[in-house]
Design a protein around this motif. Structure first.
Motif, PDB file in Angstrom:
ATOM      1  N   GLU A  61       0.871  -1.147  -0.036  1.00 19.69           N
ATOM      2  CA  GLU A  61       0.091   0.023  -0.151  1.00 19.69           C
ATOM      3  C   GLU A  61       0.985   1.366   0.024  1.00 19.69           C
ATOM      4  O   GLU A  61       0.388   2.294  -0.244  1.00 19.69           O
ATOM      5  CB  GLU A  61      -0.896   0.002   1.152  1.00 19.69           C
ATOM      6  N   ASP A  62       2.289   1.223   0.392  1.00 22.91           N
ATOM      7  CA  ASP A  62       2.936   2.283   0.305  1.00 22.91           C
ATOM      8  C   ASP A  62       3.960   2.349  -0.743  1.00 22.91           C
ATOM      9  O   ASP A  62       4.776   3.261  -0.902  1.00 22.91           O
ATOM     10  CB  ASP A  62       3.724   2.404   1.665  1.00 22.91           C
ATOM     11  N   GLU A  64       3.818   2.812  -3.956  1.00 19.85           N
ATOM     12  CA  GLU A  64       3.912   4.136  -4.863  1.00 19.85           C
ATOM     13  C   GLU A  64       4.690   5.173  -4.430  1.00 19.85           C
ATOM     14  O   GLU A  64       5.300   5.710  -4.959  1.00 19.85           O
ATOM     15  CB  GLU A  64       2.677   4.620  -5.410  1.00 19.85           C
ATOM     16  N   ARG A  65       4.307   5.665  -3.129  1.00 19.25           N
ATOM     17  CA  ARG A  65       5.090   6.719  -2.489  1.00 19.25           C
ATOM     18  C   ARG A  65       6.225   6.592  -2.031  1.00 19.25           C
ATOM     19  O   ARG A  65       7.236   7.404  -2.551  1.00 19.25           O
ATOM     20  CB  ARG A  65       4.086   6.982  -1.264  1.00 19.25           C
ATOM     21  N   ALA A  68       9.606   6.163  -4.912  1.00 16.01           N
ATOM     22  CA  ALA A  68      10.198   7.297  -5.632  1.00 16.01           C
ATOM     23  C   ALA A  68      11.342   7.747  -5.151  1.00 16.01           C
ATOM     24  O   ALA A  68      12.372   8.248  -5.704  1.00 16.01           O
ATOM     25  CB  ALA A  68       9.250   8.457  -5.324  1.00 16.01           C
ATOM     26  N   LYS A  72      15.314   4.553 -10.848  1.00 18.75           N
ATOM     27  CA  LYS A  72      14.500   3.718 -11.888  1.00 18.75           C
ATOM     28  C   LYS A  72      15.663   2.616 -12.492  1.00 18.75           C
ATOM     29  O   LYS A  72      15.058   1.754 -12.999  1.00 18.75           O
ATOM     30  CB  LYS A  72      13.787   4.525 -12.755  1.00 18.75           C
ATOM     31  N   HIS A  92       3.490  -3.249 -10.592  1.00 18.67           N
ATOM     32  CA  HIS A  92       3.194  -1.698 -10.186  1.00 18.67           C
ATOM     33  C   HIS A  92       4.677  -0.984 -10.731  1.00 18.67           C
ATOM     34  O   HIS A  92       4.706   0.035 -11.100  1.00 18.67           O
ATOM     35  CB  HIS A  92       2.831  -1.487  -8.777  1.00 18.67           C
ATOM     36  N   LEU A  93       5.969  -1.626 -10.234  1.00 21.52           N
ATOM     37  CA  LEU A  93       6.856  -0.692 -10.461  1.00 21.52           C
ATOM     38  C   LEU A  93       7.387  -0.634 -11.763  1.00 21.52           C
ATOM     39  O   LEU A  93       7.885   0.248 -12.232  1.00 21.52           O
ATOM     40  CB  LEU A  93       8.116  -1.767  -9.573  1.00 21.52           C
ATOM     41  N   SER A  95       5.350  -0.626 -14.475  1.00 23.46           N
ATOM     42  CA  SER A  95       4.341   0.326 -15.077  1.00 23.46           C
ATOM     43  C   SER A  95       4.927   1.626 -14.632  1.00 23.46           C
ATOM     44  O   SER A  95       4.202   2.484 -15.246  1.00 23.46           O
ATOM     45  CB  SER A  95       3.105  -0.010 -14.775  1.00 23.46           C
ATOM     46  N   ALA A  96       5.732   1.892 -13.418  1.00 24.77           N
ATOM     47  CA  ALA A  96       5.955   3.359 -12.971  1.00 24.77           C
ATOM     48  C   ALA A  96       7.361   3.538 -13.759  1.00 24.77           C
ATOM     49  O   ALA A  96       7.910   4.580 -13.418  1.00 24.77           O
ATOM     50  CB  ALA A  96       6.304   3.363 -11.618  1.00 24.77           C
TER      51      ALA A  96
END
Length: 150
Positions: A61-62, A64-65, A68, A72, A92-93, A95-96
């Motif tokens: 749940e954390d 995305e935040r 950063a 990358k 998720h990673l 796609s980011a």
């Protein structure tokens, strides 16, 4: 004329695959290879009880935040409660924009099965094994775990 004395002495970093075997991660750690991060995407309580030594807690749940803060282009190995949670975090990673994300097959259980170092509350209560203070026994154990199927 270039000095070829040191060519091929230092092994190149292996490419990071979408899914990695725990042996590949253990090998990188044992060789002291830099520039990779291990992420544990389980809940913080589970992380505190036990995790791969050196892993960072980054609950799903954390993710995305907190992600950063990681470059990358860095190699990232990650694991969760199971294959589904691990795959979700990896997707998720990716796609980011993270370029080198690898799902650690078998997660913490597979890591422990090959004798990978762990840390945490529960892990610190586990008594030392018979070979922990005997170099010959540790080498024998290492050889056996390199061939272990996980």
């Amino acid at each position: 004329m270039a000095n070829k004395l040191f060519d091929n002495i230092i092994p190149q970093e292996p490419p990071t695959n979408d899914r990695s075997d725990v042996h590949a991660l253990k090998s990188r750690l044992e060789w002291g290879e830099p520039a990779f991060t291990i992420l544990d995407v389980r809940e913080r309580r589970a992380f505190n009880e036990g995790h791969i030594m050196g892993a960072m807690s980054m609950p799903l749940e954390d993710l995305e935040r907190m992600a950063a803060t990681i470059q990358k282009s860095r190699d990232i190995y990650l694991y969760g409660e199971g294959e589904e949670q691990t795959a979700q975090a990896a997707q998720h990673l990716r796609s980011a924009g993270y370029e080198s994300v690898s799902e650690l097959r078998g997660g913490l259980a597979a890591w422990k099965a090959i004798g990978g170092p762990t840390e945490g509350i529960v892990e610190s209560m586990t008594p030392a094994g018979a070979d922990d203070y005997n170099v010959v026994a540790r080498i024998k154990n290492h050889t056996e775990t390199q061939n272990k199927e996980v």
